[in-house]
Design a protein around this motif. Structure first.
Motif: not given
Length: 446
Positions: A367-368, A400, A403, A405-406, A408-409
């Protein structure tokens, strides 16, 4: 018992004793399997057997005196005696692994795997057939306005003519008598016939009017007297009595029978697997990606007629790789996830048109991502790639990162689209739940 019966019995034992499918996906060794043959460990049961007495010490149950009591130690084998490793001098030790393995493998093809996973997870995926691979001529149920005379649907033509005959025919003698009613004109006779549902044309009355002698025009004082004295014979009754002399057939009624074309569509699927190989994707994260993606590949292979796979690795840049290299690659660069989707879009548009291929785009990472790359680039790219399913698998064993956040976005931007799912895998225990979420969401959109 024959060889066939032995094989069937072996499969029954394998099915009963093999590792539970969900447990195998979460914790089993997936490396022994390939795309066409899945090997699931089973516990082998040792069967009773007779052993040959190499030292010829007597028959079963026979001793040589000084037989130890039950529970009394018998000591170590003397030199020259057979030991448990199979060498008679006892000087050499057995090599590790000389003994028989305590596991065998139950072999399962992708079709059986998909069926088992459907049952285990309660899935109901109905694959779509897209590419037309064959057109078959079925029954002659379609009709067209043109065609060879041999295919003319004469039965339909006759029925259309008969309908017209019934609609247009009328009792001519009855109408002629109506013309003999006193003080009438062609117009008044026509109106009265229409009121009585006698389907006569005005032009026919005009043509027949002049043939009525003048001395016969007052035969009936009015229409009521006519009806009281002259029987009106309905068309159906008249046809049954006199038969049909002709059927009015028209060119417009002609129809030609054609075979119904039945299309056979192949259920093609292309699966694009995308993996983050940047420096932050350490071994544990890579293993979780493999443990999630591999069963998905097996399942879709077993569900579709024809399955092809594309493997894309990326850090800040993206490149296509072979499956053998996909799960082991690790680079030291940064991360720009959009580079993988740019390459995926290019490959899909060039080689796998949406009109002929079902598409699945699975991406995984921790997710980074580079700043603003998700919202500005990845989300628009995902929206521009038609697919049965987009999925992002977040692998964060330790929870998590700040940083990261991918996921979630993506979920916030596309989570309500119906063909986008975001799942989190923090350990092997989460794998089957993630697979279920991905595949069950696709079942709902099919």
């Amino acid at each position: 018992m024959g060889l066939r019966e032995d094989l069937e019995r072996f499969r029954e034992v394998g099915e009963d004793r093999r590792q539970d499918l969900e447990s195998f996906i979460r914790y089993g060794d997936l490396s022994n399997s390939d795309a066409d043959n899945i090997e699931i460990p089973i516990k082998v049961v040792d069967l009773p057997e007779f052993e040959y007495d190499q030292l010829d010490r007597g028959g079963v149950g026979q001793g040589q005196g000084d037989t130890p009591d039950v529970g009394q130690p018998v000591g170590q084998p003397e030199p020259g005696e057979a030991d448990g490793d199979g060498d008679e001098d006892g000087d050499e030790e057995g090599e590790p692994g000389d003994g028989s393995d305590d596991h065998g493998y139950y072999e399962m093809d992708p079709e059986e795997f998909a069926t088992e996973l459907d049952e285990a997870l309660g899935l109901d995926l109905e694959p779509k057939g897209k590419e037309v691979v064959e057109e078959i001529e079925g029954d002659f149920t379609d009709v067209t306005r043109t065609g060879p005379n041999s295919t003319l649907d004469f039965e339909r033509l006759f029925k259309q003519g008969l309908k017209r005959k019934l609609a247009m025919d009328f009792d001519e003698s009855f109408v002629r008598e109506a013309m003999r009613v006193a003080d009438q004109t062609p117009e008044s006779v026509y109106r009265w016939c229409r009121e009585q549902n006698v389907l006569v044309s005005f032009s026919w009355i005009e043509a027949e009017w002049k043939d009525i002698p003048d001395d016969e025009r007052g035969r009936w004082a009015d229409f009521e007297e006519l009806e009281a004295n002259v029987e009106h014979t309905p068309v159906g009754q008249r046809i049954r009595r006199n038969g049909l002399k002709e059927i009015p057939l028209r060119k417009d009624d002609e129809r030609y029978r054609q075979p119904e074309i039945e299309e056979t569509r192949q259920k093609n699927v292309v699966v694009v697997n995308i993996r983050d190989v940047s420096g932050s994707m350490r071994e544990t994260k890579r293993e979780l990606v493999e443990r999630t993606f591999t069963p998905l590949d097996w399942y879709l292979t077993g569900t579709y007629d024809n399955a092809e796979f594309v493997y894309i690795a990326h850090d800040a840049e993206a490149w296509e790789v072979e499956r053998e290299d996909f799960f082991g690659i690790r680079s030291g660069g940064g991360t720009r996830i959009s580079s993988a989707y740019e390459l995926a879009k290019e490959i899909l548009e060039d080689e796998y048109p949406w009109s002929e291929w079902n598409r699945y785009v699975f991406a995984a990472g921790d997710s980074e991502n580079a700043a603003n790359d998700t919202t500005q680039n990845v989300v628009p790219l995902m929206e521009s790639i038609p697919a049965n399913q987009h999925a992002y698998v977040e692998t964060q064993p330790g929870g998590t990162a700040i940083n990261a956040t991918h996921a979630e976005e993506v979920d916030r931007a596309l989570g309500d689209d119906g063909n986008v799912v975001v799942v989190s895998v923090t350990g092997p225990e989460d794998v089957t739940g993630a697979i279920e979420s991905i595949l069950s969401t696709d079942s709902e959109t099919n």
